[in-house]
Design a protein around this motif. Structure first.
Motif, PDB file in Angstrom:
ATOM      1  N   ALA A 528       0.827  -1.205   0.000  1.00  0.00           N
ATOM      2  CA  ALA A 528       0.000   0.000   0.000  1.00  0.00           C
ATOM      3  C   ALA A 528       0.861   1.255   0.000  1.00  0.00           C
ATOM      4  N   ALA A 529       1.918   1.259   0.802  1.00  0.00           N
ATOM      5  CA  ALA A 529       2.810   2.420   0.856  1.00  0.00           C
ATOM      6  C   ALA A 529       3.518   2.613  -0.481  1.00  0.00           C
ATOM      7  N   ALA A 530       4.077   1.541  -1.019  1.00  0.00           N
ATOM      8  CA  ALA A 530       4.802   1.639  -2.291  1.00  0.00           C
ATOM      9  C   ALA A 530       3.883   2.045  -3.430  1.00  0.00           C
ATOM     10  N   GLY A 531       2.594   1.627  -3.352  1.00  0.00           N
ATOM     11  CA  GLY A 531       1.637   1.946  -4.403  1.00  0.00           C
ATOM     12  C   GLY A 531       0.979   3.306  -4.268  1.00  0.00           C
ATOM     13  N   GLY A 532       1.356   4.071  -3.261  1.00  0.00           N
ATOM     14  CA  GLY A 532       0.846   5.430  -3.130  1.00  0.00           C
ATOM     15  C   GLY A 532      -0.530   5.545  -2.513  1.00  0.00           C
ATOM     16  N   ALA A 533      -1.001   4.527  -1.794  1.00  0.00           N
ATOM     17  CA  ALA A 533      -2.311   4.621  -1.136  1.00  0.00           C
ATOM     18  C   ALA A 533      -2.236   5.608   0.019  1.00  0.00           C
TER      19      ALA A 533
END
Length: 638
Positions: A528-533
């Motif tokens: 989620a963090a890496a995907g920009g959520a």
């Protein structure tokens, strides 16, 4: 910094047996052949028969007999193949040895054969099947003969083949059922609908290894299973444009075959080479960009008897509580239990409303506020389409006006519905969709591989709506909504025991309160963090899908320690409690650095190493410390 490894728990184990025959390697468990590789390059993530009922539920196979034979000498290996060069095995026979993983000679002695007999028993009928796997020097063949003993009502009966998600963007040559040849490219962005139809064969060339996949016995097509967070492109029959369910008369045989053929001479064994001694995190973390850690929320408990009646120590820093309601069931018990779980800290509520086109959004918001909920965001979804429609969006905008509530659009079932109906979903500042790794597969190794597919899902969502802020969730181990049910009354249900997800068949995962689930939750937060959520919501507060430990808690051995007073949290709850207070802080994320299911979250004063895979992960930490992160554990450095 404490680099002493924690006590080693009983690891999550991989029940598949490993096999090598000449240039081919693969694994077996029940009726599935997985990780099929040629010269060390994976060509198929999975090949297996599938029998689905009229509700798209998979009818589980019951293995009744299994035998192995080496065609060179006719040796029968019902309890394990005799030829050590044909099948690797910890017990000298690999076919029957659990956890077989020893490397052995790779010379081929003619053809290796595995014969598997299974039964399918279902309320709508019974069937038996024989699948025969034959492996030679240049060819791997899987043949299925399925016989209906009674009339069988089904949506699908036959072989499925799954290309790994790593083939996204790769070129192939398609031969159609009518003999035409066409150059194709597997999609990078997740395809909402089937990317390929009428498949007779595909010529593949991943990592320079050339092979042909042929399928016979019906007309096959492909779907991009990353829509459901599966890490594969699935090839299946029969075409979905044909009517379903359909009937297989008693005594009828379904015969299908899958053939993989090597088109080149042996290549260097890329995947068979000895593994590196370990993952050195220092250069990887130095190269990783900093991203903000998302806010972390939890779903309200949907089992009434398990819902908390007081605040849960350790979860005070949560970003929000997701509360899902429907105009199909009474609101009072849902809102009352949600108010108790929101706690004395007035935990903000993200309210998700499902209903028909005339659902009273304003009335539901009034009742939520009267119950004492502090609603900060609200979304509304059509109960049949599972997405926010333009009509419902207008109702939502009118209802939130003047309340200080942020409106949210999106999907309540899977990314699939968002991807397929994005043209009708209104433009919104906040876009949401849930995720589960087990729409199709239950095995732990499938779930571990699906974490990378979650990254693909987030990337595709950003492509669809680059200006929207992504709210990921709820993310749950098992599906909480039956998105393929034709009657909304089968989805949005309630009784004295609970509501919504609680009454969805198969929504409880037996691994929910194990250390492995904690590692999986940490890896989800990393994705989620890496995907920009902007935020991610996981699981439920309590109960069989919750993060509060049950009375028979198996313990947190091999997990990060609980904060003082928060010992009542499950391993997943402890991960959430450890990371929730860090919301918005810069974090460096490594996705899959040690293989499927592994992740690193590195803040300035805290490093979490998660291994939701099924193999030990050797690591050299940021300070040069060496340790092994066992399967199904989270290791904390700080």
């Amino acid at each position: 910094m404490d680099s002493t490894p924690p006590p080693r728990p009983a690891p999550a184990t991989d029940p598949r047996t490993r096999h090598r025959h000449g240039r081919w390697t693969f694994r077996c468990e029940a009726d599935e052949i997985s990780e099929i590789a040629l010269d060390g390059v994976e060509l198929l993530a999975s090949a297996r028969p599938a029998l689905r009922d009229a509700q798209w539920e998979t009818i589980p196979p019951q293995v009744t007999a299994e035998s192995w034979a080496d065609g060179a000498d006719g040796a029968d290996g019902a309890d394990g193949a005799d030829g050590a060069d044909a099948v690797d095995g910890a017990d000298g026979g690999g076919a029957g040895g659990e956890g077989a993983d020893s490397a052995g000679p790779t010379g081929v002695r003619d053809v290796l054969t595995r014969t598997l007999e299974v039964r399918y028993d279902d309320a709508t009928g019974a069937a038996r099947a024989t699948s025969t796997l034959t492996v030679g020097e240049t060819e791997l063949r899987l043949r299925l003969v399925l016989t209906a003993e009674d009339e069988v009502v089904t949506n699908r009966a036959g072989l499925t083949a799954m290309l790994p998600r790593e083939m996204a963007g790769h070129d192939a040559v398609l031969t159609t059922v009518d003999g035409h040849h066409r150059d194709v490219r597997l999609p990078r962005q997740i395809a909402p609908w089937q990317p390929l139809f009428g498949i007779r064969s595909l010529a593949l060339s991943p990592s320079g290894v050339r092979a042909r996949l042929e399928l016979t016995g019906d007309e096959f097509e492909m779907e991009d299973q990353r829509n459901w967070t599966d890490a594969s492109f699935k090839i299946y029959s029969r075409p979905l444009e044909r009517p379903f369910p359909y009937r297989i008369p008693a005594g009828t045989e379904v015969v299908q075959e899958l053939v993989l053929t090597a088109l080149d001479a042996p290549a260097d064994p890329v995947g068979i080479a000895a593994a590196a001694s370990g993952t050195d995190l220092r250069p990887l973390l130095e190269a990783a960009a900093e991203v903000p850690l998302p806010g972390i929320g939890i779903g309200a408990t949907t089992a009434h008897g398990a819902a908390l009646t007081a605040p849960q120590p350790g979860l005070e820093a949560l970003d929000h509580l997701v509360v899902e309601v429907s105009d199909r069931f009474p609101l009072e018990p849902v809102l009352e239990s949600a108010r108790a779980e929101a706690g004395a800290e007035e935990l903000p509520v993200d309210l998700r409303i499902s209903g028909a086109g005339d659902v009273d959004v304003a009335g539901i918001l009034d009742r939520a506020e009267e119950a004492g909920l502090v609603v900060v965001r609200a979304a509304v979804f059509d109960e049949a389409a599972h997405v926010t429609t333009p009509e419902l969006w207008e109702r939502l905008l009118g209802a939130v006006a003047g309340r200080g509530i942020e409106p949210v659009a999106g999907s309540r079932s899977h990314f699939t519905e968002l991807n397929r109906q994005i043209a009708v979903i209104p433009q919104a500042e906040h876009l949401t969709f849930p995720s589960t790794p087990q729409m199709h597969m239950r095995e732990t190794w499938h779930v571990a591989r699906s974490l990378a597919a979650l990254g693909d899902v987030l990337a595709s969502a950003r492509e669809l709506r680059p200006e929207s802020r992504l709210l990921l969730g709820p993310v749950t181990l098992r599906p909480r909504v039956n998105a393929v049910a034709t009657d909304p009354g089968l989805v949005d249900r309630a009784d004295a025991s609970g509501y919504g997800a609680h009454l969805t068949p198969g929504s409880v995962d037996p691994r929910q309160h194990t250390p492995w689930a904690g590692a999986w939750a940490a890896a989800v937060i990393a994705e989620a963090a890496a995907g920009g959520a902007e935020s991610v919501s996981l699981m439920e507060m309590a109960g069989p899908r919750g993060v509060v430990a049950p009375a028979a808690d198996p313990g947190a051995e091999g997990m990060i320690a609980a904060a003082p007073g928060a010992e009542g949290l499950s391993p997943a709850g402890r991960v959430i409690a450890r990371l929730a207070p860090q919301r918005g802080r810069p974090v460096r994320v490594l996705r899959g650095p040690g293989g499927p299911g592994t992740a690193v979250l590195a803040l300035e004063d805290l490093v979490l190493l998660a291994n939701a895979g099924l193999e030990d992960w050797a690591v050299r930490g940021p300070q040069g410390e060496e340790l092994v992160v066992a399967p199904g554990t989270v290791h904390e450095l700080g």
